[in-house]
Design an enzyme around this catalytic site. Structure first.
Site, PDB file in Angstrom:
ATOM      1  N   ALA A  91      98.469  16.787  21.048  1.00  0.00           N
ATOM      2  CA  ALA A  91      99.133  15.884  20.100  1.00  0.00           C
ATOM      3  C   ALA A  91      98.551  15.950  18.700  1.00  0.00           C
ATOM      4  O   ALA A  91      98.976  15.189  17.823  1.00  0.00           O
ATOM      5  CB  ALA A  91      99.051  14.444  20.622  1.00  0.00           C
ATOM      6  N   ASP A  92      97.610  16.853  18.474  1.00  0.00           N
ATOM      7  CA  ASP A  92      97.006  16.940  17.134  1.00  0.00           C
ATOM      8  C   ASP A  92      96.823  18.402  16.723  1.00  0.00           C
ATOM      9  O   ASP A  92      95.712  18.844  16.431  1.00  0.00           O
ATOM     10  CB  ASP A  92      95.653  16.213  17.148  1.00  0.00           C
ATOM     11  CG  ASP A  92      95.098  16.029  15.736  1.00  0.00           C
ATOM     12  OD1 ASP A  92      95.908  16.001  14.778  1.00  0.00           O
ATOM     13  OD2 ASP A  92      93.867  15.919  15.592  1.00  0.00           O
ATOM     14  N   PRO A  93      97.942  19.161  16.679  1.00  0.00           N
ATOM     15  CA  PRO A  93      97.822  20.594  16.356  1.00  0.00           C
ATOM     16  C   PRO A  93      97.822  20.850  14.851  1.00  0.00           C
ATOM     17  O   PRO A  93      98.616  21.637  14.353  1.00  0.00           O
ATOM     18  CB  PRO A  93      99.073  21.178  17.021  1.00  0.00           C
ATOM     19  CG  PRO A  93     100.096  20.099  16.846  1.00  0.00           C
ATOM     20  CD  PRO A  93      99.343  18.795  16.950  1.00  0.00           C
TER      21      PRO A  93
END
Length: 454
Positions: A91-93
């Site tokens: 969820a944090d690319p």
């Protein structure tokens, strides 16, 4: 320090515990580390503690700093696999968490913020993409309710009109021209009016795709992440056994019982496009090798995953051949009666509107096969021009079908690929003629019985 977000819930103690991040990384590696050209570092579980995370060292550059569109495509594929296959996603690319390794792979880092995408949301997301691309804004409004973006009490007619106003111009340019960022921005202008809600999962999903599009645009201003995503989505809806997606596919392909071959053509060509291009690039084959696309289609339709599509194709071929038989009988009967010195009664096998539609569908199916052989991914234009009578309409359609049949000989060289297919695919191929004849005979018998008692 990472933030762990699962299903929209978080716990402060878990967020500060690096053992949780190590577990996330271990699970991510197990699910996605086998994807071609994706690298996920190994977590050293026995040496990691609540305050210290030990993991495999990764040598590489930030993806945003290297001009590598191929790895962006790999990232899009990996993101969609995360979202729509397993439901466990990074969820944090952001650009700092995506590296190009020294051996040319895409490496993922930082597994503190992960998300879970439930099955009903996965199906809803796929349905929304399909309905958007096919301009079915009424169904898109319902998808937004399923995805939790709209309350169930929203006025569907008003929402449909608003979505049409927001998205129609963008969609009319074609799926390969739709910008994910533009869609999100345009939608934002209507959110306040209809009390749109942004579930926590949605903002993370949008961000994971928007980041990849943003990186790619730095190298190629014309890059569109939806263009890269849609082939994967098309293949998913064609092969998935989910009852919800099967129902969506059925509704997409049939309207009031009429088969919409243009939509099947679009799904097939899009689903094969990325797979074919990857195959060509991986094997160093020039794009002019026309056998690749049809080989991919044959392989797909003969596998277990292609069963649903195969049944549709056999059914529609049977309908078309039945209509061709009727048209031929009519033509022979009409030609014979015109040469007789006395009048005879009209043929009891006269064609109706459904038969004419089935005849034209047969022609489109034949054209589709030829187009795939030639790698021509363009929609077939419908026949134009005014025809004086129904008889002339039938005669023209029969002539066009027979003309396409004469071109089918161009596919004969592809018979050489049959030995290359897996044994189960070869066995399924052998069964197809019997299935087709069985369905054709069933239609003829049913029509005969109906007309006997009409």
């Amino acid at each position: 320090m990472g933030i762990k977000s699962i299903s929209g819930k978080s716990n402060l103690m878990q967020e500060m515990d690096y053992r949780e991040e190590a577990k996330n990384g271990q699970k991510f590696r197990k699910l996605y580390g086998r994807i071609r050209d994706v690298f996920v570092p190994e977590m050293c579980m026995k040496h990691s503690t609540r305050r210290v995370l030990i993991m495999e060292w990764v040598e590489g550059q930030k993806l945003a700093e290297v001009n590598d569109l191929y790895l962006v495509e790999v990232g899009v594929y990996c993101s969609l696999t995360q979202l729509l296959e397993y439901g466990f996603y990074h969820a944090d690319p952001h650009p700092g968490n995506l590296l190009r390794t020294s051996d040319g792979k895409l490496a993922y880092l930082d597994f503190g913020m992960m998300g879970e995408f439930r099955q009903e949301l996965q199906d809803g997301f796929i349905q929304a993409c399909l309905h958007l691309v096919n301009r079915d804004f009424d169904s898109l409004a319902k998808d937004f309710v399923t995805l939790g973006l709209l309350p169930p009490t929203a006025q569907k007619d008003e929402v449909t009109k608003a979505l049409t106003d927001v998205f129609e111009n963008a969609v009319n340019k074609g799926v390969r021209s739709i910008s994910f960022g533009d869609l999100s921005g345009n939608l934002g202008r209507t959110m306040y009016k209809f009390k749109f809600r942004i579930p926590s999962y949605f903002s993370l999903v949008i961000r994971s795709l928007a980041v990849l599009e943003g990186i790619a645009i730095g190298f190629d201003p014309n890059y569109k992440v939806l263009s890269s995503s849609y082939p994967w989505i098309a293949r998913k809806v064609l092969t998935d056994n989910s009852p919800q997606l099967r129902s969506t596919l059925q509704a997409l392909l049939y309207k009031e019982g009429v088969f919409r071959i243009d939509r099947l053509e679009s799904l097939l060509t899009e689903s094969l496009r990325a797979k074919t291009e990857q195959y060509l690039a991986r094997n160093g084959i020039k794009s002019t090798d026309s056998s690749v696309a049809i080989k991919q289609m044959i392989s797909f339709t003969l596998t277990e995953k292609g069963t649903f599509v195969r049944e549709i194709l056999i059914q529609e071929f049977a309908k078309g051949l039945d209509a061709l038989g009727l048209a031929t009988m009519n033509y022979v009967s009409s030609s014979t009666s015109s040469r007789l010195p006395f009048a005879i009664q009209p043929s009891s096998t006269s064609m109706n509107a459904e038969d004419l539609t089935n005849l034209r569908t047969l022609r489109r199916l034949l054209q589709l096969l030829l187009k795939l052989q030639k790698q021509e991914y363009l929609n077939i234009e419908p026949r134009s021009g005014n025809v004086a009578s129904k008889q002339e309409v039938v005669e023209e359609d029969v002539s066009l079908v027979l003309y396409e049949m004469t071109n089918v000989q161009d596919l004969l060289p592809l018979l050489s690929i049959i030995p290359e297919l897996p044994l189960e695919c070869q066995e399924e191929l052998v069964r197809i003629p019997a299935d087709l004849i069985g369905k054709l005979l069933s239609r003829i018998v049913a029509r005969t019985i109906r007309r006997m008692f009409a």
